[in-house]
Write a protein that holds these residues in place. Structure first.
Motif, PDB file in Angstrom:
ATOM      1  N   VAL A   1       0.862  -1.173   0.000  1.00 53.47           N
ATOM      2  CA  VAL A   1       0.000   0.000   0.000  1.00 53.47           C
ATOM      3  C   VAL A   1       0.903   1.229   0.000  1.00 53.47           C
ATOM      4  CG1 VAL A   1      -1.922  -1.129   1.177  1.00 53.47           C
ATOM      5  CG2 VAL A   1      -0.186   0.061   2.525  1.00 53.47           C
ATOM      6  N   LEU A   2       0.343   2.365  -0.408  1.00 52.45           N
ATOM      7  CA  LEU A   2       1.130   3.588  -0.490  1.00 52.45           C
ATOM      8  C   LEU A   2       0.573   4.661   0.436  1.00 52.45           C
ATOM      9  CD1 LEU A   2       1.679   4.001  -4.354  1.00 52.45           C
ATOM     10  CD2 LEU A   2       2.908   2.543  -2.725  1.00 52.45           C
ATOM     11  N   ALA A   3       1.485   5.400   1.061  1.00 53.64           N
ATOM     12  CA  ALA A   3       1.092   6.600   1.794  1.00 53.64           C
ATOM     13  C   ALA A   3       0.751   7.659   0.761  1.00 53.64           C
ATOM     14  CB  ALA A   3       2.239   7.066   2.689  1.00 53.64           C
ATOM     15  N   ALA A   4      -0.515   7.978   0.634  1.00 51.68           N
ATOM     16  CA  ALA A   4      -0.952   8.870  -0.443  1.00 51.68           C
ATOM     17  C   ALA A   4      -1.894   9.923   0.106  1.00 51.68           C
ATOM     18  CB  ALA A   4      -1.650   8.061  -1.543  1.00 51.68           C
ATOM     19  N   LEU A   5      -1.607  11.182  -0.239  1.00 51.23           N
ATOM     20  CA  LEU A   5      -2.459  12.299   0.158  1.00 51.23           C
ATOM     21  C   LEU A   5      -3.076  12.997  -1.047  1.00 51.23           C
ATOM     22  CD1 LEU A   5      -0.249  13.893   2.974  1.00 51.23           C
ATOM     23  CD2 LEU A   5      -2.254  12.418   3.260  1.00 51.23           C
ATOM     24  N   GLY A   6      -2.224  13.369  -2.011  1.00 51.49           N
ATOM     25  CA  GLY A   6      -2.684  14.107  -3.174  1.00 51.49           C
ATOM     26  C   GLY A   6      -3.169  13.221  -4.303  1.00 51.49           C
ATOM     27  N   PRO A   7      -3.782  13.831  -5.321  1.00 51.39           N
ATOM     28  CA  PRO A   7      -4.410  13.074  -6.408  1.00 51.39           C
ATOM     29  C   PRO A   7      -3.473  12.135  -7.158  1.00 51.39           C
ATOM     30  CG  PRO A   7      -5.106  15.373  -6.455  1.00 51.39           C
ATOM     31  CD  PRO A   7      -4.019  15.285  -5.435  1.00 51.39           C
ATOM     32  N   LYS A   8      -2.247  12.598  -7.474  1.00 57.28           N
ATOM     33  CA  LYS A   8      -1.345  11.765  -8.267  1.00 57.28           C
ATOM     34  C   LYS A   8      -0.934  10.510  -7.509  1.00 57.28           C
ATOM     35  CE  LYS A   8       1.925  13.264 -10.838  1.00 57.28           C
ATOM     36  NZ  LYS A   8       3.167  13.922 -11.305  1.00 57.28           N
ATOM     37  N   MET A   9      -0.593  10.654  -6.222  1.00 58.50           N
ATOM     38  CA  MET A   9      -0.163   9.492  -5.464  1.00 58.50           C
ATOM     39  C   MET A   9      -1.331   8.559  -5.166  1.00 58.50           C
ATOM     40  SD  MET A   9       2.834   8.366  -4.563  1.00 58.50           S
ATOM     41  CE  MET A   9       3.958   9.731  -4.232  1.00 58.50           C
ATOM     42  N   LEU A  10      -2.521   9.115  -4.995  1.00 53.09           N
ATOM     43  CA  LEU A  10      -3.699   8.263  -4.824  1.00 53.09           C
ATOM     44  C   LEU A  10      -3.964   7.442  -6.085  1.00 53.09           C
ATOM     45  CD1 LEU A  10      -6.028  10.761  -2.938  1.00 53.09           C
ATOM     46  CD2 LEU A  10      -5.278   8.539  -2.060  1.00 53.09           C
ATOM     47  N   GLU A  11      -3.815   8.068  -7.231  1.00 55.63           N
ATOM     48  CA  GLU A  11      -4.002   7.335  -8.488  1.00 55.63           C
ATOM     49  C   GLU A  11      -2.967   6.223  -8.625  1.00 55.63           C
ATOM     50  OE1 GLU A  11      -4.127   8.123 -13.336  1.00 55.63           O
ATOM     51  OE2 GLU A  11      -3.893   9.812 -11.945  1.00 55.63           O
TER      52      GLU A  11
END
Length: 296
Positions: free
Chosen positions: A142-152
């Motif tokens: 899983v990824l630590a994601a906050l903004g749109p690009k990392m969530l995608e």
């Protein structure tokens, strides 16, 4: 993501920087093993090793547990090469690999001298995990994601996302960005204290450090907070949005807000006035398990 994967994570887990064997002396490691056994008995779905754990920390926690899912929350891609991580995971036995999830993050510029092009660095790291002699594929990370690009990216190249220091509103936005199938497992910090002023003081003692990191403040600004909300360790409005403050029933209600917003799993980080996030708050973990008995 299948319903079986969601069941593997459970609806509620524990996130703690205290789950680092390498940061403890012998007596501390003994106490940690006892705490891990108790957490398994309390039936929390996933144990998140918080605060940039190493592959060795992950291996030790997996070895000290029997059935619970163990995840890193979050291993920094700048601290350990993909090859090192993949080799360590390959050394797990089959049953251990099946209940381990590699949480990855790009950390923060002020904390990493070599920090540059974090999105590209994460893509390259995931490529290296895929190309390792014993690959660590999307179903194990899983990824630590906050903004749109990392969530995608989390939706495309991993099971999903593990956002840290976010509101229920962010969770709703993240669910939209991820789509219906990716895992969404936000962290939620908890202060079990019914005195509002004292609870906010405890929360501010933890939050002040994070308000120095642009990744978090930029995300909070996107969510509608202002620079003035960051003053003095955080405004009451900011604290009430980011934390669950109060008794166990209040924590249950706040957790439900995140689940209703689209989270599959919520990782609870218990803070205490004495220890901040660095101790083993076993009494609090036990108390919380009671209000979540129907979902654990």
């Amino acid at each position: 993501m299948t319903s079986e994967t969601r069941e593997t994570f459970g609806r509620v887990g524990i996130w703690s920087t205290a789950l680092h064997p390498s940061r403890r002396d012998h007596a501390g490691r003994v106490a940690l093993v006892e705490a891990l056994a108790e957490l398994e008995e309390l039936n929390y779905g996933t144990l998140w090793i918080g605060g940039s754990p190493s592959p060795a920390d992950a291996a030790a926690v997996v070895a000290a547990t029997r059935t619970v899912t163990v995840a890193t929350g979050i291993l920094s891609i700048w601290d350990h090469s993909a090859e090192e991580v993949a080799a360590r995971i390959a050394a797990f036995d089959t049953s251990e690999r099946g209940r381990f999830v590699l949480g990855l993050g790009v950390s923060h510029g002020p904390m990493v001298p070599q920090y540059a092009k974090p999105y590209s660095a994460m893509v390259a790291y995931l490529d290296a995990l895929d190309d390792a002699a014993e690959p660590v594929g999307p179903e194990h990370r899983v990824l630590a994601a906050l903004g749109p690009k990392m969530l995608e990216l989390a939706a495309d190249r991993a099971l999903g996302a593990h956002p840290y220091l976010v509101t229920a509103e962010h969770t709703a936005e993240a669910r939209t960005a991820l789509g219906p199938d990716a895992l969404l497992a936000p962290e939620l910090s908890v202060v079990l204290d019914t005195d509002p002023d004292r609870a906010r003081t405890t929360a501010r003692s933890m939050l002040a450090m994070y308000l120095q990191l642009p990744n978090y403040t930029d995300n909070l600004l996107r969510l509608g907070f202002s620079e003035s909300d960051f003053d003095g360790g955080g405004s009451a409005r900011l604290l009430d949005a980011l934390f669950a403050l109060g008794d166990a029933e209040r924590v249950r209600a706040r957790t439900q807000e995140y689940l209703d917003a689209g989270a599959d799993h919520v990782a609870l980080q218990v803070l205490t006035a004495e220890e901040g996030g660095g101790g083993l708050p076993r009494a609090e973990w036990c108390e919380l398990s009671g209000v979540f008995a129907d979902v654990l």
